[in-house]
Write an enzyme that holds these catalytic residues in place. Structure first.
Site, PDB file in Angstrom:
ATOM      1  N   ARG A  54     -35.554  -8.849  35.711  1.00 42.03           N
ATOM      2  CA  ARG A  54     -34.774  -7.639  36.034  1.00 42.03           C
ATOM      3  C   ARG A  54     -34.656  -7.459  37.553  1.00 42.03           C
ATOM      4  NH1 ARG A  54     -34.322  -8.207  31.239  1.00 42.03           N
ATOM      5  NH2 ARG A  54     -34.212  -6.591  29.649  1.00 42.03           N
ATOM      6  N   SER A 101     -33.206   0.447  28.540  1.00 46.72           N
ATOM      7  CA  SER A 101     -34.596   0.628  28.995  1.00 46.72           C
ATOM      8  C   SER A 101     -34.599   1.371  30.321  1.00 46.72           C
ATOM      9  CB  SER A 101     -35.277  -0.721  29.203  1.00 46.72           C
ATOM     10  OG  SER A 101     -35.289  -1.463  28.010  1.00 46.72           O
ATOM     11  N   GLU A 125     -36.196   0.805  35.824  1.00 45.78           N
ATOM     12  CA  GLU A 125     -35.197  -0.265  35.781  1.00 45.78           C
ATOM     13  C   GLU A 125     -33.831   0.298  36.179  1.00 45.78           C
ATOM     14  OE1 GLU A 125     -34.492  -2.865  32.097  1.00 45.78           O
ATOM     15  OE2 GLU A 125     -32.504  -2.103  32.567  1.00 45.78           O
TER      16      GLU A 125
HETATM   17  P1  FAD Z   1     -23.493  -0.267  36.526  1.00 46.36           P
HETATM   18  O1  FAD Z   1     -24.351   0.637  35.739  1.00 46.36           O
HETATM   19  O2  FAD Z   1     -22.105   0.157  36.812  1.00 46.36           O
HETATM   20  O3  FAD Z   1     -24.226  -0.618  37.897  1.00 46.36           O
HETATM   21  C1  FAD Z   1     -25.565  -1.027  37.924  1.00 46.36           C
HETATM   22  C2  FAD Z   1     -25.941  -1.330  39.398  1.00 46.36           C
HETATM   23  O4  FAD Z   1     -25.216  -2.473  39.859  1.00 46.36           O
HETATM   24  C3  FAD Z   1     -25.561  -0.187  40.350  1.00 46.36           C
HETATM   25  O5  FAD Z   1     -26.541  -0.151  41.358  1.00 46.36           O
HETATM   26  C4  FAD Z   1     -24.209  -0.624  40.912  1.00 46.36           C
HETATM   27  O6  FAD Z   1     -23.981  -0.097  42.216  1.00 46.36           O
HETATM   28  C5  FAD Z   1     -24.364  -2.129  40.947  1.00 46.36           C
HETATM   29  N1  FAD Z   1     -23.108  -2.869  40.707  1.00 46.36           N
HETATM   30  C6  FAD Z   1     -22.335  -2.792  39.592  1.00 46.36           C
HETATM   31  N2  FAD Z   1     -21.306  -3.663  39.690  1.00 46.36           N
HETATM   32  C7  FAD Z   1     -21.428  -4.277  40.894  1.00 46.36           C
HETATM   33  C8  FAD Z   1     -20.666  -5.273  41.576  1.00 46.36           C
HETATM   34  N3  FAD Z   1     -19.553  -5.821  41.049  1.00 46.36           N
HETATM   35  N4  FAD Z   1     -21.080  -5.662  42.818  1.00 46.36           N
HETATM   36  C9  FAD Z   1     -22.185  -5.119  43.377  1.00 46.36           C
HETATM   37  N5  FAD Z   1     -22.948  -4.172  42.776  1.00 46.36           N
HETATM   38  C10 FAD Z   1     -22.573  -3.766  41.544  1.00 46.36           C
HETATM   39  N6  FAD Z   1     -29.871  -4.665  30.388  1.00 46.36           N
HETATM   40  C11 FAD Z   1     -30.499  -5.832  30.143  1.00 46.36           C
HETATM   41  O7  FAD Z   1     -30.785  -6.597  31.082  1.00 46.36           O
HETATM   42  N7  FAD Z   1     -30.839  -6.208  28.879  1.00 46.36           N
HETATM   43  C12 FAD Z   1     -30.564  -5.450  27.815  1.00 46.36           C
HETATM   44  O8  FAD Z   1     -30.890  -5.815  26.683  1.00 46.36           O
HETATM   45  C13 FAD Z   1     -29.890  -4.204  28.028  1.00 46.36           C
HETATM   46  N8  FAD Z   1     -29.613  -3.389  26.993  1.00 46.36           N
HETATM   47  C14 FAD Z   1     -28.987  -2.192  27.211  1.00 46.36           C
HETATM   48  C15 FAD Z   1     -28.693  -1.375  26.115  1.00 46.36           C
HETATM   49  C16 FAD Z   1     -28.044  -0.167  26.302  1.00 46.36           C
HETATM   50  C17 FAD Z   1     -27.732   0.700  25.104  1.00 46.36           C
HETATM   51  C18 FAD Z   1     -27.644   0.229  27.606  1.00 46.36           C
HETATM   52  C19 FAD Z   1     -26.915   1.518  27.810  1.00 46.36           C
HETATM   53  C20 FAD Z   1     -27.957  -0.563  28.701  1.00 46.36           C
HETATM   54  C21 FAD Z   1     -28.628  -1.797  28.515  1.00 46.36           C
HETATM   55  N9  FAD Z   1     -28.941  -2.633  29.591  1.00 46.36           N
HETATM   56  C22 FAD Z   1     -29.557  -3.850  29.359  1.00 46.36           C
HETATM   57  C23 FAD Z   1     -28.651  -2.229  30.976  1.00 46.36           C
HETATM   58  C24 FAD Z   1     -27.201  -2.551  31.436  1.00 46.36           C
HETATM   59  O9  FAD Z   1     -26.375  -2.801  30.340  1.00 46.36           O
HETATM   60  C25 FAD Z   1     -27.153  -3.759  32.371  1.00 46.36           C
HETATM   61  O10 FAD Z   1     -27.974  -3.545  33.486  1.00 46.36           O
HETATM   62  C26 FAD Z   1     -25.731  -4.064  32.852  1.00 46.36           C
HETATM   63  O11 FAD Z   1     -25.712  -5.291  33.540  1.00 46.36           O
HETATM   64  C27 FAD Z   1     -25.179  -2.980  33.765  1.00 46.36           C
HETATM   65  O12 FAD Z   1     -23.810  -3.266  33.989  1.00 46.36           O
HETATM   66  P2  FAD Z   1     -22.794  -2.157  34.490  1.00 46.36           P
HETATM   67  O13 FAD Z   1     -21.501  -2.839  34.786  1.00 46.36           O
HETATM   68  O14 FAD Z   1     -22.752  -1.051  33.542  1.00 46.36           O
HETATM   69  O15 FAD Z   1     -23.491  -1.728  35.848  1.00 46.36           O
HETATM   70  N1  EPU Z   2     -42.766  -0.797  21.017  1.00 47.71           N
HETATM   71  C1  EPU Z   2     -43.489   0.249  20.505  1.00 47.71           C
HETATM   72  N2  EPU Z   2     -42.927   1.497  20.538  1.00 47.71           N
HETATM   73  C2  EPU Z   2     -41.703   1.725  21.064  1.00 47.71           C
HETATM   74  C3  EPU Z   2     -40.968   0.656  21.603  1.00 47.71           C
HETATM   75  C4  EPU Z   2     -41.523  -0.611  21.564  1.00 47.71           C
HETATM   76  O1  EPU Z   2     -44.612   0.076  20.037  1.00 47.71           O
HETATM   77  O2  EPU Z   2     -41.272   2.888  21.046  1.00 47.71           O
HETATM   78  C5  EPU Z   2     -43.329  -2.162  20.935  1.00 47.71           C
HETATM   79  C6  EPU Z   2     -42.560  -2.978  19.876  1.00 47.71           C
HETATM   80  O3  EPU Z   2     -43.107  -2.800  18.596  1.00 47.71           O
HETATM   81  C7  EPU Z   2     -42.760  -4.397  20.370  1.00 47.71           C
HETATM   82  C8  EPU Z   2     -42.800  -4.228  21.897  1.00 47.71           C
HETATM   83  O4  EPU Z   2     -43.106  -2.860  22.155  1.00 47.71           O
HETATM   84  O5  EPU Z   2     -43.992  -4.911  19.942  1.00 47.71           O
HETATM   85  C9  EPU Z   2     -41.495  -4.633  22.599  1.00 47.71           C
HETATM   86  O6  EPU Z   2     -40.418  -3.854  22.082  1.00 47.71           O
HETATM   87  P1  EPU Z   2     -38.918  -4.448  21.959  1.00 47.71           P
HETATM   88  O7  EPU Z   2     -38.934  -5.746  21.239  1.00 47.71           O
HETATM   89  O8  EPU Z   2     -38.058  -3.358  21.422  1.00 47.71           O
HETATM   90  O9  EPU Z   2     -38.485  -4.806  23.430  1.00 47.71           O
HETATM   91  P2  EPU Z   2     -38.760  -4.092  24.824  1.00 47.71           P
HETATM   92  O10 EPU Z   2     -39.781  -4.877  25.561  1.00 47.71           O
HETATM   93  O11 EPU Z   2     -38.998  -2.642  24.652  1.00 47.71           O
HETATM   94  C10 EPU Z   2     -37.040  -5.523  26.175  1.00 47.71           C
HETATM   95  C11 EPU Z   2     -35.973  -5.268  27.198  1.00 47.71           C
HETATM   96  C12 EPU Z   2     -34.675  -4.882  26.522  1.00 47.71           C
HETATM   97  C13 EPU Z   2     -34.239  -6.036  25.622  1.00 47.71           C
HETATM   98  C14 EPU Z   2     -35.337  -6.295  24.590  1.00 47.71           C
HETATM   99  C15 EPU Z   2     -35.041  -7.528  23.757  1.00 47.71           C
HETATM  100  C16 EPU Z   2     -37.041  -4.575  29.257  1.00 47.71           C
HETATM  101  C17 EPU Z   2     -37.358  -3.451  30.173  1.00 47.71           C
HETATM  102  N3  EPU Z   2     -36.397  -4.246  28.137  1.00 47.71           N
HETATM  103  O12 EPU Z   2     -37.315  -4.291  25.531  1.00 47.71           O
HETATM  104  O13 EPU Z   2     -33.685  -4.693  27.521  1.00 47.71           O
HETATM  105  O14 EPU Z   2     -33.026  -5.749  24.975  1.00 47.71           O
HETATM  106  O15 EPU Z   2     -36.604  -6.530  25.259  1.00 47.71           O
HETATM  107  O16 EPU Z   2     -35.196  -8.670  24.545  1.00 47.71           O
HETATM  108  O17 EPU Z   2     -37.359  -5.723  29.555  1.00 47.71           O
HETATM  109  C18 EPU Z   2     -32.709  -3.081  28.984  1.00 47.71           C
HETATM  110  O18 EPU Z   2     -33.104  -3.772  29.910  1.00 47.71           O
HETATM  111  O19 EPU Z   2     -32.032  -2.025  29.143  1.00 47.71           O
HETATM  112  C19 EPU Z   2     -33.031  -3.472  27.609  1.00 47.71           C
HETATM  113  C20 EPU Z   2     -32.683  -2.758  26.541  1.00 47.71           C
END
Ligand code: FAD
Ligand code: EPU
Length: 342
Positions: A164, A238, A335
């Protein structure tokens, strides 16, 4: 020039918090980004870049100029054996890109299905999920320097990817606007099924010899079962990173809580611990402060039920951080990107 004034930002972000942009410029080409930056420089406006708004927490209005990245285009630029290189506009939807590559038979992004946001933001925090991080398929990116308007390409090593993390979240925070990202994909499927839940989901669906599309479908089903849909409840995924502990810190935590979910950290240094578990065990899961709270199925996700302010959500985050530190001795790092920058 298409400069909008006092533009509401809630619809442009997944948290849906009330805030506005003093000025908003939607740029659909690299030249337009350079034009907008030049204009901002001459006016002395600070710049904020916005993609899909899925990883930001707005704690107030954004002064200066918000540059909304809307550069489109997915271009096959090179083929060599089974490898393909594609160059993608920063304003393309990430999930849309993953779906299109699967349709084309270009594999490698399937585990990253359904992550919200834009392609341009994907290198910012080296997006990751289900056992794969962006950097596995990243080749290079093109960006415009905010201070000068000059173009620069960044190689994989220059992005300094981590969990991240990238150089754009640290030393070069706010310094570049990413306009295009180039990926190296393959026509030969190479499946990553090691993240336990994927195998379980494939078994449940009765699939013995999965294709990349099957993996993508499985990831989508798992994600939908755990994470709130931003169209229904405001959130940014997250809110905190999973903390990486050194050996001494982890040994202490494990002694007191042998059941804590943990994984080896990338690069072999330290152990990654599930922040969601720490928050859950501290009693915060489903915590409700009327307008906002903690998601009831994933304690790592803070939610806006409607009408919350960014400062209120930030206060909740700080309360959680203090409590987890007091109960487990572990510091949680955000994050989510807080805007405006302090
Ligand atoms: P924004 O929110 O618009 O911007 C994020 C940051 O990047 C800001 O600081 C912005 O200034 C900067 N930025 C954006 N675009 C540019 C650009 N073109 N050039 C320079 N800077 C820029 N993330 C994960 O890694 N794994 C996940 O599994 C994951 N699951 C998610 C689930 C949900 C439901 C949600 C809501 C979010 C999740 N995220 C996850 C976080 C998010 O989706 C990612 O971080 C994504 O890459 C953000 O993209 P964005 O275009 O929305 O960025
Ligand atoms: N857990 C709990 N309680 C909770 C949530 C999680 O006990 O309320 C336990 C789960 O049971 C599991 C462990 O924590 O044993 C990990 O949970 P999960 O598999 O849901 O993944 P996570 O570590 O919480 C990360 C990423 C996610 C990504 C998933 C799948 C980070 C900060 N988050 O979540 O990314 O989608 O793994 O790879 O690394 C994001 O970055 O926004 C994001 C959603």
């Amino acid at each position: 020039m298409s400069l909008l004034r006092d533009h509401p930002l809630a619809p442009l972000t997944t948290f849906g918090l009330q805030a506005s942009a003093k000025r908003l410029w939607s740029c659909s080409s690299q030249q337009e980004v350079q034009e907008a930056l030049g204009h901002a420089r001459s006016e002395g406006w600070p710049i904020t870049v916005l993609g899909g708004g899925s990883n930001v927490l707005l704690t107030g209005d954004l002064e200066g100029l918000v540059l909304h990245n809307c550069i489109r285009g997915i271009e096959l630029i090179k083929e060599e054996g089974e490898d393909v290189w594609i160059r993608v506009g920063a304003g393309e939807s990430w999930h849309g890109l993953v779906m299109q590559t699967l349709d084309e038979g270009w594999f490698g992004l399937e585990n990253l299905s359904l992550i919200p946001g834009s392609v341009g933001a994907s290198p910012m925090q080296n997006i990751g999920a289900y056992g794969i991080e962006l950097e596995a398929r990243f080749h290079a990116l093109d960006a415009v320097e905010v201070k000068t308007g000059a173009m620069r390409s960044f190689s994989h090593s220059e992005c300094e990817f981590g969990y991240r993390e990238s150089v754009f979240k640290r030393e070069l925070k706010g310094a570049y606007v990413i306009t295009h990202v180039t990926f190296r994909l393959s026509r030969r499927p190479e499946l990553h099924l090691d993240y336990g839940a994927i195998r379980e989901e494939l078994e449940r669906a009765g699939i013995e010899a999965p294709s990349p599309k099957d993996v993508s479908d499985a990831v989508i089903r798992i994600r939908k079962s755990k994470l709130p849909d931003p169209a229904e409840v405001g959130n940014a995924g997250s809110f905190f990173k999973n903390p990486v502990l050194d050996d001494a810190q982890f040994a202490k935590l494990k002694l007191a809580h042998p059941e804590v979910p943990h994984y080896p950290a990338a690069g072999g240094a330290g152990t990654k611990v599930a922040a969601g578990w720490l928050i859950d065990r501290s009693g915060w899961k489903g915590h409700n402060r009327q307008t906002h709270g903690v998601h009831d199925r994933q304690a790592l996700v803070l939610v806006n039920h409607g009408g919350a302010t960014g400062s209120e959500v930030l206060k909740l985050a700080e309360d959680i951080q203090s409590d987890v530190l007091a109960k487990f001795g572990v510091s949680l790092e955000r994050e989510v990107n807080v805007l405006p920058l302090p």
